[in-house]
Scaffold this motif. Sequence first.
Motif, PDB file in Angstrom:
ATOM      1  N   ALA B 152       0.836  -1.213   0.000  1.00 30.55           N
ATOM      2  CA  ALA B 152       0.000   0.000   0.000  1.00 30.55           C
ATOM      3  C   ALA B 152       0.866   1.256   0.000  1.00 30.55           C
ATOM      4  O   ALA B 152       0.572   2.229  -0.711  1.00 30.55           O
ATOM      5  CB  ALA B 152      -0.932  -0.009   1.219  1.00 30.55           C
ATOM      6  N   THR B 153       1.924   1.228   0.808  1.00 28.34           N
ATOM      7  CA  THR B 153       2.817   2.398   0.866  1.00 28.34           C
ATOM      8  C   THR B 153       3.463   2.638  -0.491  1.00 28.34           C
ATOM      9  O   THR B 153       3.550   3.774  -0.964  1.00 28.34           O
ATOM     10  CB  THR B 153       3.892   2.192   1.955  1.00 28.34           C
ATOM     11  N   ARG B 187      -3.840   2.699   2.676  1.00 29.57           N
ATOM     12  CA  ARG B 187      -2.579   2.639   3.426  1.00 29.57           C
ATOM     13  C   ARG B 187      -2.825   2.887   4.916  1.00 29.57           C
ATOM     14  O   ARG B 187      -2.222   2.228   5.770  1.00 29.57           O
ATOM     15  CB  ARG B 187      -1.574   3.655   2.897  1.00 29.57           C
ATOM     16  N   TRP B 191      -1.814   0.435   7.805  1.00 31.21           N
ATOM     17  CA  TRP B 191      -0.965   0.896   8.909  1.00 31.21           C
ATOM     18  C   TRP B 191      -1.613   0.601  10.260  1.00 31.21           C
ATOM     19  O   TRP B 191      -0.966   0.103  11.181  1.00 31.21           O
ATOM     20  CB  TRP B 191      -0.679   2.396   8.767  1.00 31.21           C
ATOM     21  N   GLY B 254       5.363   8.197   3.510  1.00 28.11           N
ATOM     22  CA  GLY B 254       5.707   6.801   3.216  1.00 28.11           C
ATOM     23  C   GLY B 254       7.210   6.575   3.264  1.00 28.11           C
ATOM     24  O   GLY B 254       7.692   5.584   3.834  1.00 28.11           O
TER      25      GLY B 254
END
Lengths: 215, 286
Positions: B152-153, B187, B191, B254
């Motif tokens: 995702a990052t 993201r 996280w 990120g």
Amino acid sequence: MTRYVMVADLNRCVGCQTCTASCKHTNATPPGVQWRKVLDVEMGEYPNVERLFMPVGCQHCSDPPCMEVCPSTATGQRKDGIVTIDYDLCIGCSYCAVACPYQARYKVEEARFAYSDGPTENEALRFDERRIGVAQKCTFCSDRVDAGLERGLTPGIDPDATPACANACIANALTFGDLEDRESNVSKLLTENTWFRMHEHLGTDPGFYYLWEEK
Amino acid sequence: MKPTKFSRFGTSHQAIWDWRAAGNFICGGAGSSLLAVSTFAAFPGVADGRLLLLAVLLIGAGLAFVWTEIGRPWRAFNVLFHPQTSWMTREAYVAALIVALLAAGAATGVAFLSHIASLAALLFLYCQGRILKAARGIPTWREPAIVPLIVATGLVEGLSLLVLIVTMQGAAVPAMFAALILLVALRAAAWLRYRSRMNASDMPLSTRRVLQSSHLAVLGVGTAVPLVAAALALAVPMAALAGALAALAAAVAGWHFKLLLITRAAQVQGYALGNKLRRGHPFAAR
């Protein structure tokens, strides 16, 4: 089949570091690199404190994470369970070092010796340039094991076929042998005593057993 | 988590992989994702060649960082010897595949080749997540939730670069801002999942502190700012600069997270007494 393992008796170990010294002498590891070392462990809170000494090093796992991640196939495993490093293949990426949950691997970027004025006689004799810039760790003294086997000796019983640390232990706390042999020294120790292995939940199946009678 | 006699001890920060390793995850993640999202944006056509070149250069820069870190750089091609189990080997093969496909696409003009290359780029990103997960000696890396977080990052970084570039070219479209909002939200979810898993673990206090500072950066700079700014860019057609701000904040957060993850939040496993005392030969149950 053969599976060489090490058994460390925490009730016997006195933390003298003779195994550490004998390993350094045998393998001429540079300052800061200890293939075998003994931790001084304190547990609990005052006044209920316990202390023990814990030998550590490569656990020669059956399912070694270092071997799984190694991109060059430099890390391998012999049929007798000993985990090896091919210094000529290793690229020194250190992926194995971050994959090892036992902090057993080292990388040395340049030749270093105990004293600043050059290597001692022993260091000069045993210096291996191939170890520079690559991963290194305990080998279970596989060269001694192999040389002993060629002479018909029994690893763990005959000193010439046994790792230097186990030979040197003054308290008889370190025992090396074949776990597959039910009559071997290590099999008897594990059958007759309580034991644990470190970080078993990580699925490494380590070949290092700790005898411990919890008080 | 209250410490017991069986708790881990002797944890210290790994000093083996440094900022150069972080550089691989930063540049490789951004480059592979830029390739994927720019191809997706141009589908069924081919993305701007300069974007593809930038993506490949970023991937190459990441690998170059790693090359400067290895102890025997002239044996670098040995990295290709273990595709059976090593995600580092697989990452190297996928990188080579990306370059080969893009080169073939550029030479032949066949768009399909660059489309395949963009899929390979996603695979590259996945490899990066798996590289960390396979590092069983580092609890913050081996946590399974690291894989979706790294993916995702990376996606956010790639899309952010694309948004920045097209905004500078004056060619930004609302769909890109909408996609940025979606990916930034994804993201943040990845996280939060990762952080809750780590908080439930026995991670050392020093790691907890680093992850806490990451938490503020990821949710504040990396999520709140981009969401507000991208929403503004969507709502007000003249506010393209807000979109650029959203992209910049999302990307920087990120990169900051990855740098911290590798260089400061990577305590080793340490040692521990086993809490399962047993008696009897280990093979007795066979």
